[in-house]
Design a protein around this motif. Structure first.
Motif, mmCIF file in Angstrom:
data_model
loop_
_atom_site.group_PDB
_atom_site.id
_atom_site.type_symbol
_atom_site.label_atom_id
_atom_site.label_comp_id
_atom_site.label_asym_id
_atom_site.label_seq_id
_atom_site.Cartn_x
_atom_site.Cartn_y
_atom_site.Cartn_z
ATOM 1 N N LYS A 74 0.715 -1.257 0.065
ATOM 2 C CA LYS A 74 -0.137 -0.091 -0.077
ATOM 3 C C LYS A 74 0.855 1.266 -0.095
ATOM 4 O O LYS A 74 0.288 2.327 -0.817
ATOM 5 C CB LYS A 74 -0.929 0.017 1.261
ATOM 6 C CG LYS A 74 -1.985 -1.108 1.160
ATOM 7 C CD LYS A 74 -2.850 -1.171 2.511
ATOM 8 C CE LYS A 74 -4.018 -1.781 2.251
ATOM 9 N NZ LYS A 74 -4.884 -1.852 3.226
ATOM 10 N N ALA A 75 1.969 1.172 0.787
ATOM 11 C CA ALA A 75 2.775 2.438 0.694
ATOM 12 C C ALA A 75 3.557 2.663 -0.683
ATOM 13 O O ALA A 75 3.562 3.855 -1.018
ATOM 14 C CB ALA A 75 3.900 2.077 1.903
ATOM 15 N N ALA A 76 3.755 1.506 -1.269
ATOM 16 C CA ALA A 76 4.332 1.812 -2.699
ATOM 17 C C ALA A 76 3.249 2.413 -3.571
ATOM 18 O O ALA A 76 3.782 2.938 -4.385
ATOM 19 C CB ALA A 76 4.822 0.600 -3.036
ATOM 20 N N TYR A 77 1.828 2.056 -3.342
ATOM 21 C CA TYR A 77 0.892 2.760 -4.383
ATOM 22 C C TYR A 77 0.759 4.256 -3.969
ATOM 23 O O TYR A 77 0.779 5.140 -4.702
ATOM 24 C CB TYR A 77 -0.164 2.180 -4.184
ATOM 25 C CG TYR A 77 -0.361 0.916 -5.134
ATOM 26 C CD1 TYR A 77 -0.552 -0.496 -4.498
ATOM 27 C CD2 TYR A 77 -0.527 1.111 -6.367
ATOM 28 C CE1 TYR A 77 -0.450 -1.338 -5.427
ATOM 29 C CE2 TYR A 77 -0.731 -0.038 -7.359
ATOM 30 C CZ TYR A 77 -0.550 -1.192 -6.768
ATOM 31 O OH TYR A 77 -0.769 -2.258 -7.548
ATOM 32 N N ARG B 212 -10.597 9.419 -12.586
ATOM 33 C CA ARG B 212 -11.295 9.611 -11.331
ATOM 34 C C ARG B 212 -10.579 9.136 -10.258
ATOM 35 O O ARG B 212 -9.895 9.700 -9.287
ATOM 36 C CB ARG B 212 -12.718 9.507 -11.305
ATOM 37 C CG ARG B 212 -13.232 9.999 -10.196
ATOM 38 C CD ARG B 212 -14.729 9.542 -9.655
ATOM 39 N NE ARG B 212 -15.581 10.109 -11.090
ATOM 40 C CZ ARG B 212 -16.752 9.837 -11.224
ATOM 41 N NH1 ARG B 212 -17.394 8.865 -10.559
ATOM 42 N NH2 ARG B 212 -17.239 10.187 -12.315
ATOM 43 N N VAL B 213 -10.160 7.765 -10.223
ATOM 44 C CA VAL B 213 -9.651 7.026 -9.197
ATOM 45 C C VAL B 213 -7.966 7.465 -9.226
ATOM 46 O O VAL B 213 -7.707 7.545 -8.183
ATOM 47 C CB VAL B 213 -9.706 5.633 -9.552
ATOM 48 C CG1 VAL B 213 -8.930 4.487 -8.589
ATOM 49 C CG2 VAL B 213 -11.321 5.106 -9.417
ATOM 50 N N PHE B 214 -7.452 7.625 -10.497
ATOM 51 C CA PHE B 214 -6.096 7.930 -10.421
ATOM 52 C C PHE B 214 -6.002 9.217 -9.806
ATOM 53 O O PHE B 214 -4.979 9.441 -8.864
ATOM 54 C CB PHE B 214 -5.709 8.056 -11.831
ATOM 55 C CG PHE B 214 -3.950 8.134 -12.094
ATOM 56 C CD1 PHE B 214 -3.068 7.064 -12.005
ATOM 57 C CD2 PHE B 214 -3.660 9.408 -12.217
ATOM 58 C CE1 PHE B 214 -1.814 7.376 -11.699
ATOM 59 C CE2 PHE B 214 -2.199 9.504 -12.353
ATOM 60 C CZ PHE B 214 -1.281 8.624 -12.104
ATOM 61 N N ARG B 215 -6.621 10.402 -10.140
ATOM 62 C CA ARG B 215 -6.569 11.469 -9.529
ATOM 63 C C ARG B 215 -6.707 11.552 -7.994
ATOM 64 O O ARG B 215 -5.866 12.146 -7.346
ATOM 65 C CB ARG B 215 -7.262 12.612 -10.186
ATOM 66 C CG ARG B 215 -6.913 12.842 -11.491
ATOM 67 C CD ARG B 215 -8.024 14.025 -12.011
ATOM 68 N NE ARG B 215 -7.732 14.393 -13.402
ATOM 69 C CZ ARG B 215 -6.691 15.299 -13.553
ATOM 70 N NH1 ARG B 215 -6.114 15.717 -12.815
ATOM 71 N NH2 ARG B 215 -6.495 15.584 -14.919
ATOM 72 N N VAL C 124 -10.709 -0.162 -7.189
ATOM 73 C CA VAL C 124 -9.876 0.767 -7.070
ATOM 74 C C VAL C 124 -8.340 0.442 -7.640
ATOM 75 O O VAL C 124 -7.642 0.993 -8.552
ATOM 76 C CB VAL C 124 -9.612 1.205 -5.742
ATOM 77 C CG1 VAL C 124 -8.568 2.384 -5.553
ATOM 78 C CG2 VAL C 124 -10.974 1.700 -5.387
ATOM 79 N N GLU C 125 -7.785 -0.616 -7.286
ATOM 80 C CA GLU C 125 -6.456 -1.048 -7.654
ATOM 81 C C GLU C 125 -6.511 -1.559 -9.045
ATOM 82 O O GLU C 125 -5.438 -1.203 -9.922
ATOM 83 C CB GLU C 125 -5.984 -2.402 -6.744
ATOM 84 C CG GLU C 125 -5.946 -2.119 -5.290
ATOM 85 C CD GLU C 125 -5.586 -3.511 -4.477
ATOM 86 O OE1 GLU C 125 -5.666 -4.583 -5.034
ATOM 87 O OE2 GLU C 125 -5.365 -3.305 -3.276
ATOM 88 N N ASN C 126 -7.360 -2.248 -9.618
ATOM 89 C CA ASN C 126 -7.412 -2.511 -11.160
ATOM 90 C C ASN C 126 -7.553 -1.309 -11.876
ATOM 91 O O ASN C 126 -6.844 -1.044 -12.849
ATOM 92 C CB ASN C 126 -8.732 -3.427 -11.305
ATOM 93 C CG ASN C 126 -8.519 -4.658 -10.853
ATOM 94 O OD1 ASN C 126 -7.529 -5.165 -10.672
ATOM 95 N ND2 ASN C 126 -9.809 -5.353 -10.944
#
Length: 198
Positions: free
Chosen positions: A99-102, A143-146, A169-171
């Motif tokens: 999660k930290a990497a994302y 939207r998710v990326f922003r 969300v991850e996808n």
């Protein structure tokens, strides 16, 4: 150590090795382009997460570049890079840093446009290209990326706000990163060198 020359692998000369340690960006680029893909495949084989694997490999190159003058390599540079990637992957798995990497800003997809870099044509061109790619992402993907990269929300927070699953969300983030990697492939080395202040 090897460099790309006429489509074949050729040993780096002593002069090139010295130039690399002295900060020759062109030699660094040769090494980067030669080993980047194979290192990413190796990292992915350990993590099974493409985005994290590529971020991790980029971090290995950045760390080497920043410490090139004092780094002592026993054997080949290729071996050193693979060992570095291996160790970082094991550390990531051990400490559950997925999660930290994302949420951490990757050097390749840095979307904080307030970076204190020198105002020059290359940096402005790159910023414009990143803006353009983000604007052209599919609506939901954008939207998710922003929300993840700009608003810095956690995956769970995004899922709750949009009433979707964390997996979705991850996808969507993975899809966005894949599109950006393809669209910005020619800029990858420039991004790293700019952010390093080269």
């Amino acid at each position: 150590m090897f460099a790309v020359q006429k489509g074949t692998l050729q040993p780096l000369s002593e002069k090139q090795i010295h130039a690399l340690r002295a900060g020759d960006a062109s030699v660094f680029e040769e090494v980067f382009r030669l080993h980047y893909d194979s290192l990413c495949r190796y990292a992915f084989s350990l993590l099974n997460r493409q985005a994290e694997a590529e971020d991790l490999v980029q971090q290995v190159f950045v760390t080497y570049w920043e410490n090139r003058e004092k780094t002592i390599i026993s054997g080949s540079l290729k071996g050193y890079l693979f060992r570095s990637v291996h160790n970082r992957c094991l550390n990531s798995i051990k400490h559950d840093k997925v999660k930290a990497a994302y949420t951490d800003h990757s050097l390749f997809f840095e979307t904080n446009y307030h970076l204190e870099v020198e105002e020059n044509f290359q940096a402005e061109e790159l910023k414009g290209k990143i803006d353009e790619v983000i604007e052209n992402l599919p609506t939901e993907c954008q939207r998710v990326f922003r929300m993840s990269r700009i608003d810095q929300l956690r995956h769970k927070e995004i899922a709750e706000k949009l009433s979707i699953s964390v997996k979705t969300v991850e996808n969507q983030i993975g899809k966005a990163l894949k599109i950006m990697r393809t669209s910005l492939a020619d800029y990858l080395v420039s991004i790293i060198l700019i952010l390093l202040g080269s």
